[in-house]
Design a protein around this motif. Structure first.
Motif, PDB file in Angstrom:
ATOM      1  N   ASP A  57       0.720  -1.309  -0.106  1.00 32.99           N
ATOM      2  CA  ASP A  57       0.052  -0.034  -0.041  1.00 32.99           C
ATOM      3  C   ASP A  57       0.947   1.241  -0.029  1.00 32.99           C
ATOM      4  O   ASP A  57       0.405   2.386   0.238  1.00 32.99           O
ATOM      5  N   ASN A  58       1.941   1.124  -0.438  1.00 37.44           N
ATOM      6  CA  ASN A  58       3.173   2.473  -0.185  1.00 37.44           C
ATOM      7  C   ASN A  58       3.727   2.196  -1.897  1.00 37.44           C
ATOM      8  O   ASN A  58       4.829   1.664  -1.803  1.00 37.44           O
ATOM      9  N   ASP A  59       2.982   2.589  -2.874  1.00 40.88           N
ATOM     10  CA  ASP A  59       3.414   2.253  -4.211  1.00 40.88           C
ATOM     11  C   ASP A  59       2.717   3.346  -5.033  1.00 40.88           C
ATOM     12  O   ASP A  59       1.869   4.393  -4.949  1.00 40.88           O
ATOM     13  N   LEU A  60       3.031   3.024  -6.361  1.00 42.43           N
ATOM     14  CA  LEU A  60       2.118   3.733  -7.597  1.00 42.43           C
ATOM     15  C   LEU A  60       1.282   2.900  -7.947  1.00 42.43           C
ATOM     16  O   LEU A  60       1.272   1.938  -8.217  1.00 42.43           O
ATOM     17  N   PHE A  61       0.025   3.459  -8.561  1.00 44.76           N
ATOM     18  CA  PHE A  61      -1.121   2.814  -8.806  1.00 44.76           C
ATOM     19  C   PHE A  61      -1.616   3.351 -10.067  1.00 44.76           C
ATOM     20  O   PHE A  61      -1.506   4.608 -10.199  1.00 44.76           O
ATOM     21  N   THR A  62      -1.910   2.628 -11.130  1.00 42.59           N
ATOM     22  CA  THR A  62      -2.417   3.173 -12.440  1.00 42.59           C
ATOM     23  C   THR A  62      -3.886   3.256 -12.496  1.00 42.59           C
ATOM     24  O   THR A  62      -4.899   2.603 -12.146  1.00 42.59           O
ATOM     25  N   THR A  63      -4.286   4.658 -12.631  1.00 41.10           N
ATOM     26  CA  THR A  63      -5.752   4.739 -13.147  1.00 41.10           C
ATOM     27  C   THR A  63      -6.285   4.500 -14.420  1.00 41.10           C
ATOM     28  O   THR A  63      -5.695   3.897 -15.278  1.00 41.10           O
ATOM     29  N   ALA A  64      -7.673   4.374 -14.412  1.00 43.37           N
ATOM     30  CA  ALA A  64      -8.235   3.924 -15.741  1.00 43.37           C
ATOM     31  C   ALA A  64      -8.016   4.561 -17.021  1.00 43.37           C
ATOM     32  O   ALA A  64      -7.696   3.935 -17.945  1.00 43.37           O
TER      33      ALA A  64
ATOM     34  N   LEU B 294      -4.589  12.612   3.669  1.00 51.83           N
ATOM     35  CA  LEU B 294      -3.834  11.252   3.201  1.00 51.83           C
ATOM     36  C   LEU B 294      -2.531  11.560   2.454  1.00 51.83           C
ATOM     37  O   LEU B 294      -2.444  12.787   1.766  1.00 51.83           O
ATOM     38  N   PRO B 295      -1.820  10.886   2.688  1.00 51.66           N
ATOM     39  CA  PRO B 295      -0.241  11.014   2.003  1.00 51.66           C
ATOM     40  C   PRO B 295      -0.414  10.445   0.488  1.00 51.66           C
ATOM     41  O   PRO B 295      -0.178   9.311   0.149  1.00 51.66           O
ATOM     42  N   TRP B 296      -0.961  11.355  -0.320  1.00 50.64           N
ATOM     43  CA  TRP B 296      -1.114  10.896  -1.834  1.00 50.64           C
ATOM     44  C   TRP B 296      -0.553  11.996  -2.705  1.00 50.64           C
ATOM     45  O   TRP B 296      -0.568  13.186  -2.589  1.00 50.64           O
ATOM     46  N   ALA B 297      -0.383  11.683  -3.974  1.00 54.43           N
ATOM     47  CA  ALA B 297       0.090  12.395  -5.001  1.00 54.43           C
ATOM     48  C   ALA B 297      -0.051  12.200  -6.372  1.00 54.43           C
ATOM     49  O   ALA B 297      -0.024  10.939  -6.555  1.00 54.43           O
ATOM     50  N   PRO B 298      -0.683  13.135  -7.252  1.00 56.63           N
ATOM     51  CA  PRO B 298      -0.594  12.421  -8.639  1.00 56.63           C
ATOM     52  C   PRO B 298       0.939  12.462  -9.212  1.00 56.63           C
ATOM     53  O   PRO B 298       1.816  13.066  -8.626  1.00 56.63           O
TER      54      PRO B 298
ATOM     55  N   LEU C  26      -5.589  -2.912  -4.190  1.00 56.79           N
ATOM     56  CA  LEU C  26      -5.532  -1.376  -4.602  1.00 56.79           C
ATOM     57  C   LEU C  26      -5.277  -1.196  -5.986  1.00 56.79           C
ATOM     58  O   LEU C  26      -6.078  -0.194  -6.719  1.00 56.79           O
ATOM     59  N   ASP C  27      -4.579  -2.135  -6.719  1.00 56.69           N
ATOM     60  CA  ASP C  27      -4.863  -2.232  -8.278  1.00 56.69           C
ATOM     61  C   ASP C  27      -5.946  -2.110  -8.874  1.00 56.69           C
ATOM     62  O   ASP C  27      -6.383  -1.273  -9.889  1.00 56.69           O
ATOM     63  N   GLY C  28      -6.801  -3.022  -8.357  1.00 62.04           N
ATOM     64  CA  GLY C  28      -8.214  -3.093  -8.631  1.00 62.04           C
ATOM     65  C   GLY C  28      -9.007  -1.855  -8.740  1.00 62.04           C
ATOM     66  O   GLY C  28      -9.649  -1.437  -9.465  1.00 62.04           O
ATOM     67  N   VAL C  29      -9.008  -1.312  -7.348  1.00 60.28           N
ATOM     68  CA  VAL C  29      -9.616  -0.199  -7.194  1.00 60.28           C
ATOM     69  C   VAL C  29      -9.391   0.943  -7.933  1.00 60.28           C
ATOM     70  O   VAL C  29      -9.948   1.699  -8.496  1.00 60.28           O
ATOM     71  N   PHE C  30      -7.987   1.261  -7.786  1.00 59.94           N
ATOM     72  CA  PHE C  30      -7.499   2.579  -8.797  1.00 59.94           C
ATOM     73  C   PHE C  30      -7.840   2.450 -10.245  1.00 59.94           C
ATOM     74  O   PHE C  30      -7.833   3.332 -10.969  1.00 59.94           O
ATOM     75  N   ALA C  31      -7.706   1.160 -10.762  1.00 63.28           N
ATOM     76  CA  ALA C  31      -7.921   1.032 -12.199  1.00 63.28           C
ATOM     77  C   ALA C  31      -9.298   1.426 -12.696  1.00 63.28           C
ATOM     78  O   ALA C  31      -9.632   1.383 -13.984  1.00 63.28           O
ATOM     79  N   ARG C  32     -10.578   1.706 -11.817  1.00 67.81           N
ATOM     80  CA  ARG C  32     -11.684   1.828 -12.238  1.00 67.81           C
ATOM     81  C   ARG C  32     -12.350   3.422 -12.348  1.00 67.81           C
ATOM     82  O   ARG C  32     -13.242   3.353 -12.649  1.00 67.81           O
ATOM     83  N   ARG C  33     -11.149   4.043 -11.982  1.00 63.45           N
ATOM     84  CA  ARG C  33     -11.542   5.581 -12.029  1.00 63.45           C
ATOM     85  C   ARG C  33     -10.476   6.330 -12.549  1.00 63.45           C
ATOM     86  O   ARG C  33      -9.249   5.813 -12.539  1.00 63.45           O
ATOM     87  N   ASP C  34     -10.613   7.446 -13.446  1.00 58.18           N
ATOM     88  CA  ASP C  34      -9.631   8.009 -14.158  1.00 58.18           C
ATOM     89  C   ASP C  34      -8.741   8.916 -13.029  1.00 58.18           C
ATOM     90  O   ASP C  34      -9.357   9.185 -11.891  1.00 58.18           O
ATOM     91  N   LEU C  35      -7.591   9.500 -13.459  1.00 56.80           N
ATOM     92  CA  LEU C  35      -6.806  10.401 -12.648  1.00 56.80           C
ATOM     93  C   LEU C  35      -7.609  11.543 -12.137  1.00 56.80           C
ATOM     94  O   LEU C  35      -7.490  11.949 -11.165  1.00 56.80           O
TER      95      LEU C  35
ATOM     96  N   LEU D 185       0.488   6.475  -3.727  1.00 56.71           N
ATOM     97  CA  LEU D 185      -0.441   6.520  -2.214  1.00 56.71           C
ATOM     98  C   LEU D 185       0.610   5.775  -1.300  1.00 56.71           C
ATOM     99  O   LEU D 185       1.615   5.005  -1.685  1.00 56.71           O
ATOM    100  N   ALA D 186       0.648   6.407  -0.071  1.00 54.36           N
ATOM    101  CA  ALA D 186       1.575   5.837   1.001  1.00 54.36           C
ATOM    102  C   ALA D 186       0.915   5.900   2.223  1.00 54.36           C
ATOM    103  O   ALA D 186       1.225   6.778   3.164  1.00 54.36           O
ATOM    104  N   THR D 187      -0.042   4.868   2.373  1.00 58.69           N
ATOM    105  CA  THR D 187      -0.622   4.834   3.633  1.00 58.69           C
ATOM    106  C   THR D 187       0.018   3.715   4.485  1.00 58.69           C
ATOM    107  O   THR D 187      -0.301   2.749   5.114  1.00 58.69           O
TER     108      THR D 187
END
Length: 379
Positions: A228-235, A307-311, A286-295, A242-244
């Motif tokens: 859960d501390n990684d980069l995730f690709t959006t739709a 939250l600790p997140w960033a584009p 998380l891969d599945g969650v982030f892939a379902r919506r765009d950036l 995300l760094a939870t």
């Protein structure tokens, strides 16, 4: 060269920069930004070949410096350099070990000219040892440093990044150590020779994370490797960082989006130790969650949460358009010169309470200040 207020830390320090390319250039531009008079000593045959590789990079590495052309292959050139050493605090060089000695410009000779002088030798593997005479570049130093022993995902080989990590780390150690050595020389009247190794600088950065991995059979079992501390690709192919790492952030994330993504309505991974052990499953979730919506959707949804997140910015233009970058005035315009157009550059990344204008002067043209510097020797 003037600053907006106060006196920069290295005001009054003169540095003779005999180095080339990134490591020496970055070390000495840090000193120049902080007020040192950095004289870039260049050969008559075009000077630093960094001028030819990437002009924008050269401009960033050589702002606030002066350029002097000297042919150190000739007795007259070496004599002039030694006269400058008499009036200087530092010499920075990046030749292979023994090259300056062979030219009659080693530390012993420089010290004869000026007992207070600090010689900073910035090389790949240091002044002695089995690898000392090897050629090398950033990737070679990283390969031997432990950098690739620190995994970031289970089951994946650690790959390189675009930044020249060893070069930049070594340059920072060189600049810091030189500033300390100059302070010591002014207090004691005695300079010293600094042996800076890019390989060792990279090892110093890697060691706190690499050395603890000697015990696990699989380095990916490190508690710092998580799902859960990684980069995730959006739709739409964008990426979110995300760094939870802490439990409170994971809980806030999953509860905020549980209604939208029911698979997050599960407290099974609310403890760090459990999430770490289930790192592969958490990553898949998380891969599945982030892939379902765009950036854009994710950016809007996350922006109101603590939250600790960033584009992930994947272009320089995206970085330049960032509101925080603008608010902090992190990027400014370097003045132009006879040979340089005004350029956008990142300022020295520390804000001094007394003020510091690090974007003062453009990188010099080849030999631009030769007459000026030589005239100073006769005063």
């Amino acid at each position: 060269m003037e600053v907006t207020a106060g006196r920069p830390a290295l005001d009054g320090v003169r540095v003779l920069d005999l180095s080339r390319l990134l490591p020496g250039g970055f070390a000495t531009v840090l000193m120049a930004d902080l007020g040192a008079d950095v004289i870039k000593v260049e050969s008559p045959d075009g000077g630093d070949y960094g001028r030819l590789v990437e002009p924008e990079t050269f401009a960033a590495l050589n702002r606030n410096k002066r350029s002097l052309v000297l042919d150190l292959r000739t007795p007259a050139g070496r004599e002039t350099l030694l006269r400058l050493v008499e009036r200087s605090d530092v010499v920075v060089e990046s030749h292979r070990p023994g090259v300056l000695d062979a030219m009659g410009l080693g530390y012993a000779r420089l010290r004869e000219a000026n007992p207070r002088v600090v010689l900073c030798s910035l090389t790949g593997f240091g002044q002695y040892g089995p690898y000392a005479s090897r050629p090398g570049h950033d990737l070679n130093f990283l390969a031997l440093s432990g950098f690739f022993a620190v995994p970031h995902r289970p089951g994946e080989t650690v790959d390189r990044v675009g930044l020249r990590i060893a070069d930049l780390a070594g340059a920072m150690y060189a600049a810091l150590s030189t500033a300390v050595a100059v302070t010591s020389a002014r207090a004691t009247g005695q300079g010293q020779h600094l042996d800076v190794s890019l390989h060792e600088a990279a090892a110093a950065w890697a060691a706190p994370l690499a050395l603890p991995l000697r015990a696990p059979a699989d380095p990916a079992d490190s508690p710092l490797v998580t799902g859960d501390n990684d980069l995730f690709t959006t739709a739409d192919g964008g990426r979110i960082a995300l760094a939870t790492f802490e439990d409170k952030f994971w809980l806030a994330f999953r509860t905020a989006f549980a209604a939208e993504f029911p698979e997050l309505d599960d407290d099974a991974y609310d403890r760090r130790a459990v999430r770490t052990k289930a790192r592969v499953r958490v990553r898949e979730l998380l891969d599945g969650v982030f892939a379902r919506r765009d950036l854009a959707w994710w950016s809007a949804a996350l922006s109101g949460l603590d939250l600790p997140w960033a584009p992930v910015y994947e272009t320089a233009d995206a970085f330049l358009a960032d509101a925080h970058v603008a608010a902090r005035e992190l990027v400014g315009t370097l003045p132009g010169s006879a040979t340089e157009e005004p350029r956008r550059q990142v300022r020295f990344p520390v804000l001094f309470g007394s003020g510091l204008d690090s974007l003062r002067a453009a990188a010099p043209g080849h030999g631009e200040h030769t007459d000026e510097i030589l005239a100073e020797l006769d005063r």
